[in-house]
Scaffold this motif. Structure first.
Motif, PDB file in Angstrom:
ATOM      1  N   TYR A 156       0.780  -1.215   0.024  1.00  0.00           N
ATOM      2  CA  TYR A 156      -0.032   0.024  -0.012  1.00  0.00           C
ATOM      3  C   TYR A 156       0.920   1.452  -0.252  1.00  0.00           C
ATOM      4  O   TYR A 156       2.136   1.194   0.209  1.00  0.00           O
TER       5      TYR A 156
ATOM      6  N   TRP B 283      -4.583  -0.030  -7.308  1.00  0.00           N
ATOM      7  CA  TRP B 283      -5.980  -0.181  -7.087  1.00  0.00           C
ATOM      8  C   TRP B 283      -6.840   1.032  -6.594  1.00  0.00           C
ATOM      9  O   TRP B 283      -6.541   1.359  -5.571  1.00  0.00           O
TER      10      TRP B 283
ATOM     11  N   THR C 148      -3.820   3.718  -0.503  1.00  0.00           N
ATOM     12  CA  THR C 148      -4.129   3.482  -1.746  1.00  0.00           C
ATOM     13  C   THR C 148      -3.320   1.823  -1.887  1.00  0.00           C
ATOM     14  O   THR C 148      -2.198   1.535  -1.749  1.00  0.00           O
ATOM     15  N   PRO C 149      -4.202   0.782  -2.087  1.00  0.00           N
ATOM     16  CA  PRO C 149      -3.596  -0.779  -2.426  1.00  0.00           C
ATOM     17  C   PRO C 149      -2.738  -0.603  -3.439  1.00  0.00           C
ATOM     18  O   PRO C 149      -3.160  -0.057  -4.364  1.00  0.00           O
TER      19      PRO C 149
END
Lengths: 154, 154
Positions: free
Chosen positions: A25, A69, A131-132
């Motif tokens: 992440y 993602w 954010t992944p």
């Protein structure tokens, strides 16, 4: 009897859904999405411990590609098919880099500033805190850099 | 009392699995994976009918980025953490472009030769016939092209 060309065998594409698992992440000071101003943002890409060994040698590359993602885009109130830009021209969402695409994947070529264990320090990643991350790849200029690529006049 | 810096608020990353749906697939004459020799391969990226409108205007770009799901890699007998290259040096799988990465995502910058409706004709896509496609993005040289990126001496 003549055959112009042996007909190619075709593989049926697998068009069902696929499940992916984040490998890490993003950590940075950007809490809200924004369209511009990412060039100087420094981020950490925190890779999960089970993947640390898979980073071996990546520090030899000056740049990496981060596939992220864009999870906030999923909850956006509107998922338009097209976007009208400032000039008045309209583009399909896949002809833009908008996050509101069918799969909310981000692909970002960023400078790799350093690595400490499972943490990559990068500059220019356009993804907010938390954010992944799905993938990290070395940037290969022979393959990835097309400086003469043409774009429309907007 | 002094505060050097306001502590940044952190967003908990969403580290659960995510489900993606292909937006199309690859058609070409390459039936088997291979490490090299993709430069001149011509492929069709067949976008599903429900996404055709999202391609509007993409034909104005000379190059596009194709994000594909390298579905055959999933069934590979071995998923090594590292790869040893010809020189004898060892790299983590994320420091290579091998398909055997944790998420089998391919990111390929390719020439957009033409578009007919929902079909993009591209050159140089390193994906075999039937490969699912997750995303199509316009290639923006200002953002994507880093011709001076450094790579290690292998």
């Amino acid at each position: 009897m003549f055959w112009k060309k042996k007909p190619a065998r075709r593989r049926a594409p697998a068009l069902g859904p696929m499940t992916l698992q984040p490998i890490g992440y993003v950590r940075n000071d950007v809490a809200q999405p924004r369209p511009h101003g990412w060039e100087r943002v420094e981020s950490e890409v925190v890779v999960l411990p089970e993947h640390e060994g898979k980073l071996e040698g990546i520090e030899g590359y000056s740049h990496v590609i981060i596939v992220s993602w864009l999870d906030l885009a999923r909850g956006a109130p509107d998922h338009p098919e097209t976007l009208t830009v400032a000039s008045g021209n309209t583009y399909g969402i896949l002809a833009t880099r908008s996050q509101l695409r069918p799969n909310h994947l981000g692909v970002s070529a960023v400078a790799l500033v350093g690595r400490e264990g499972a943490v990559l320090r990068v500059r220019g990643l356009d993804a907010i805190d938390g954010t992944p991350v799905l993938d990290v790849k070395p940037y290969l200029p022979e393959y990835d850099a097309i400086p003469g690529a043409r774009i429309p006049e907007v």
